[in-house]
Write a protein that holds these residues in place. Structure first.
Motif, PDB file in Angstrom:
ATOM      1  N   ARG A  46       5.877   8.461 -14.537  1.00 60.26           N
ATOM      2  CA  ARG A  46       4.907   7.455 -14.943  1.00 60.26           C
ATOM      3  C   ARG A  46       3.566   7.587 -14.236  1.00 60.26           C
ATOM      4  O   ARG A  46       3.498   7.651 -13.027  1.00 60.26           O
ATOM      5  CB  ARG A  46       5.476   6.061 -14.682  1.00 60.26           C
ATOM      6  N   ARG A  47       2.514   7.601 -15.027  1.00 65.02           N
ATOM      7  CA  ARG A  47       1.153   7.649 -14.511  1.00 65.02           C
ATOM      8  C   ARG A  47       0.632   6.214 -14.414  1.00 65.02           C
ATOM      9  O   ARG A  47       0.769   5.439 -15.365  1.00 65.02           O
ATOM     10  CB  ARG A  47       0.270   8.484 -15.435  1.00 65.02           C
ATOM     11  N   LEU A  48       0.024   5.862 -13.282  1.00 69.48           N
ATOM     12  CA  LEU A  48      -0.495   4.509 -13.071  1.00 69.48           C
ATOM     13  C   LEU A  48      -1.988   4.447 -13.397  1.00 69.48           C
ATOM     14  O   LEU A  48      -2.660   5.482 -13.509  1.00 69.48           O
ATOM     15  CB  LEU A  48      -0.260   4.076 -11.621  1.00 69.48           C
ATOM     16  N   ASN A  49      -2.501   3.232 -13.510  1.00 67.30           N
ATOM     17  CA  ASN A  49      -3.932   3.033 -13.737  1.00 67.30           C
ATOM     18  C   ASN A  49      -4.721   3.557 -12.543  1.00 67.30           C
ATOM     19  O   ASN A  49      -4.333   3.335 -11.394  1.00 67.30           O
ATOM     20  CB  ASN A  49      -4.246   1.559 -13.949  1.00 67.30           C
ATOM     21  N   ALA A  50      -5.827   4.205 -12.821  1.00 67.96           N
ATOM     22  CA  ALA A  50      -6.668   4.812 -11.781  1.00 67.96           C
ATOM     23  C   ALA A  50      -7.635   3.774 -11.229  1.00 67.96           C
ATOM     24  O   ALA A  50      -8.831   3.771 -11.550  1.00 67.96           O
ATOM     25  CB  ALA A  50      -7.413   6.017 -12.341  1.00 67.96           C
ATOM     26  N   VAL A  75      12.465   6.692  -4.235  1.00 70.06           N
ATOM     27  CA  VAL A  75      11.159   6.409  -4.818  1.00 70.06           C
ATOM     28  C   VAL A  75      10.182   7.497  -4.380  1.00 70.06           C
ATOM     29  O   VAL A  75      10.164   7.899  -3.218  1.00 70.06           O
ATOM     30  CB  VAL A  75      10.632   5.015  -4.398  1.00 70.06           C
ATOM     31  N   ARG A  76       9.394   7.974  -5.353  1.00 69.73           N
ATOM     32  CA  ARG A  76       8.417   9.036  -5.060  1.00 69.73           C
ATOM     33  C   ARG A  76       7.035   8.607  -5.518  1.00 69.73           C
ATOM     34  O   ARG A  76       6.899   7.893  -6.513  1.00 69.73           O
ATOM     35  CB  ARG A  76       8.821  10.325  -5.772  1.00 69.73           C
ATOM     36  N   PHE A  77       6.027   9.082  -4.780  1.00 71.22           N
ATOM     37  CA  PHE A  77       4.634   8.791  -5.104  1.00 71.22           C
ATOM     38  C   PHE A  77       3.821  10.076  -5.082  1.00 71.22           C
ATOM     39  O   PHE A  77       4.007  10.911  -4.201  1.00 71.22           O
ATOM     40  CB  PHE A  77       3.997   7.839  -4.083  1.00 71.22           C
ATOM     41  N   ARG A  78       2.911  10.196  -6.013  1.00 72.31           N
ATOM     42  CA  ARG A  78       1.862  11.220  -5.964  1.00 72.31           C
ATOM     43  C   ARG A  78       0.561  10.435  -5.810  1.00 72.31           C
ATOM     44  O   ARG A  78       0.259   9.550  -6.610  1.00 72.31           O
ATOM     45  CB  ARG A  78       1.843  12.054  -7.242  1.00 72.31           C
ATOM     46  N   GLU A  79      -0.205  10.753  -4.760  1.00 70.84           N
ATOM     47  CA  GLU A  79      -1.331   9.919  -4.365  1.00 70.84           C
ATOM     48  C   GLU A  79      -2.639  10.704  -4.305  1.00 70.84           C
ATOM     49  O   GLU A  79      -2.635  11.918  -4.103  1.00 70.84           O
ATOM     50  CB  GLU A  79      -1.067   9.321  -2.977  1.00 70.84           C
ATOM     51  N   ASP A 105      -1.045   7.529  -7.975  1.00 66.08           N
ATOM     52  CA  ASP A 105      -1.364   7.989  -9.325  1.00 66.08           C
ATOM     53  C   ASP A 105      -0.125   8.099 -10.207  1.00 66.08           C
ATOM     54  O   ASP A 105      -0.186   7.821 -11.396  1.00 66.08           O
ATOM     55  CB  ASP A 105      -2.054   9.358  -9.274  1.00 66.08           C
ATOM     56  N   GLU A 106       0.987   8.531  -9.611  1.00 64.43           N
ATOM     57  CA  GLU A 106       2.240   8.697 -10.354  1.00 64.43           C
ATOM     58  C   GLU A 106       3.392   8.230  -9.480  1.00 64.43           C
ATOM     59  O   GLU A 106       3.365   8.414  -8.254  1.00 64.43           O
ATOM     60  CB  GLU A 106       2.469  10.166 -10.706  1.00 64.43           C
ATOM     61  N   THR A 107       4.391   7.649 -10.127  1.00 63.36           N
ATOM     62  CA  THR A 107       5.577   7.204  -9.402  1.00 63.36           C
ATOM     63  C   THR A 107       6.773   7.115 -10.348  1.00 63.36           C
ATOM     64  O   THR A 107       6.608   7.041 -11.562  1.00 63.36           O
ATOM     65  CB  THR A 107       5.361   5.837  -8.727  1.00 63.36           C
ATOM     66  N   LEU A 155       8.814   4.560  -9.620  1.00 64.27           N
ATOM     67  CA  LEU A 155       9.096   3.142  -9.389  1.00 64.27           C
ATOM     68  C   LEU A 155       8.804   2.357 -10.668  1.00 64.27           C
ATOM     69  O   LEU A 155       7.675   2.374 -11.156  1.00 64.27           O
ATOM     70  CB  LEU A 155       8.235   2.626  -8.233  1.00 64.27           C
ATOM     71  N   PRO A 156       9.791   1.689 -11.226  1.00 64.33           N
ATOM     72  CA  PRO A 156       9.568   1.006 -12.503  1.00 64.33           C
ATOM     73  C   PRO A 156       8.672  -0.225 -12.356  1.00 64.33           C
ATOM     74  O   PRO A 156       8.660  -0.883 -11.325  1.00 64.33           O
ATOM     75  CB  PRO A 156      10.980   0.605 -12.937  1.00 64.33           C
ATOM     76  N   GLY A 157       7.914  -0.486 -13.422  1.00 59.21           N
ATOM     77  CA  GLY A 157       7.144  -1.720 -13.511  1.00 59.21           C
ATOM     78  C   GLY A 157       5.748  -1.696 -12.936  1.00 59.21           C
ATOM     79  O   GLY A 157       4.914  -2.489 -13.320  1.00 59.21           O
ATOM     80  N   VAL A 158       5.458  -0.821 -12.013  1.00 61.12           N
ATOM     81  CA  VAL A 158       4.140  -0.805 -11.374  1.00 61.12           C
ATOM     82  C   VAL A 158       3.115  -0.237 -12.356  1.00 61.12           C
ATOM     83  O   VAL A 158       3.334   0.810 -12.953  1.00 61.12           O
ATOM     84  CB  VAL A 158       4.154   0.036 -10.072  1.00 61.12           C
ATOM     85  N   ARG A 159       1.989  -0.957 -12.502  1.00 64.19           N
ATOM     86  CA  ARG A 159       0.893  -0.471 -13.350  1.00 64.19           C
ATOM     87  C   ARG A 159      -0.229   0.151 -12.524  1.00 64.19           C
ATOM     88  O   ARG A 159      -0.911   1.054 -12.989  1.00 64.19           O
ATOM     89  CB  ARG A 159       0.319  -1.616 -14.184  1.00 64.19           C
ATOM     90  N   ALA A 160      -0.431  -0.373 -11.317  1.00 61.11           N
ATOM     91  CA  ALA A 160      -1.489   0.121 -10.435  1.00 61.11           C
ATOM     92  C   ALA A 160      -1.099  -0.192  -8.999  1.00 61.11           C
ATOM     93  O   ALA A 160      -0.482  -1.227  -8.723  1.00 61.11           O
ATOM     94  CB  ALA A 160      -2.826  -0.532 -10.765  1.00 61.11           C
ATOM     95  N   MET A 161      -1.476   0.716  -8.066  1.00 60.65           N
ATOM     96  CA  MET A 161      -1.133   0.497  -6.666  1.00 60.65           C
ATOM     97  C   MET A 161      -2.095   1.270  -5.781  1.00 60.65           C
ATOM     98  O   MET A 161      -2.444   2.417  -6.071  1.00 60.65           O
ATOM     99  CB  MET A 161       0.309   0.948  -6.398  1.00 60.65           C
TER     100      MET A 161
END
Length: 160
Positions: A3-7, A71-75, A91-93, A95-101
């Motif tokens: 999943r890609r999150l909002n930038a 849980v993994r993060f690409r930052e 930028d990517e995770t 982790l379910p449900g997260v839109r931006a972090m």
């Protein structure tokens, strides 16, 4: 990572729907704390027990981080101001449900050491927001434990 999150940009740290903010003092200089945060990315598991592994990417412009439990993060590093501030956007995770972090570490001189303030800013649907607010005490415990371990790590590095 699926999943890609909002930038989001740096101002998200102040405007996010959920902001978990913690602070603690460390008996080490701001430059020593900053070095542990920004320059020794692979050393994070040695003091932040929630982190299973971490590695810098894109010649230091990013990080890949794995937490215990999978849980993994690409930052992307958003701010790297020596001895004062270190911030990164997820930028990517998986982790379910997260839109931006976005997470920010602020450092300031405090007595003979450093005041460390960590802000975890995020957005997601209602259930995630409620869950994160309920998790605030546990995340705070993890932060305080990490700061204590970091202080011991930096103290032993000074002695060595």
């Amino acid at each position: 990572m699926p999943r890609r999150l909002n930038a989001v940009q740096l101002d998200f740290v102040e405007s996010a729907p959920v902001r978990l903010v913690y602070s603690a003092d460390v008996g080490a200089s701001p430059s020593e704390v900053y070095q542990a945060l920004a320059d020794d990315v692979e050393g994070w598991p040695g003091w932040f027990t929630a982190v299973a592994w971490a590695k810098p990417t894109r010649e230091g412009a990013g990080r890949d981080v794995g937490l215990r439990g999978g849980v993994r993060f690409r930052e992307t590093i958003m701010a790297s101001d020596p001895a004062t501030r270190y911030a990164y956007r997820i930028d990517e995770t998986n982790l379910p449900g997260v839109r931006a972090m976005l997470e920010e570490w602020r450092l300031a001189p405090a007595g003979s050491g450093t005041r460390v303030r960590w802000t975890m800013a995020l957005d997601g649907p209602g259930p995630l927001r409620v869950g994160m607010r309920l998790a605030k005490p546990g995340v705070g415990y993890s932060f305080r434990d990490a700061v204590r371990r970091l202080e011991r790590r930096l103290g032993s590095a000074q002695a060595g």
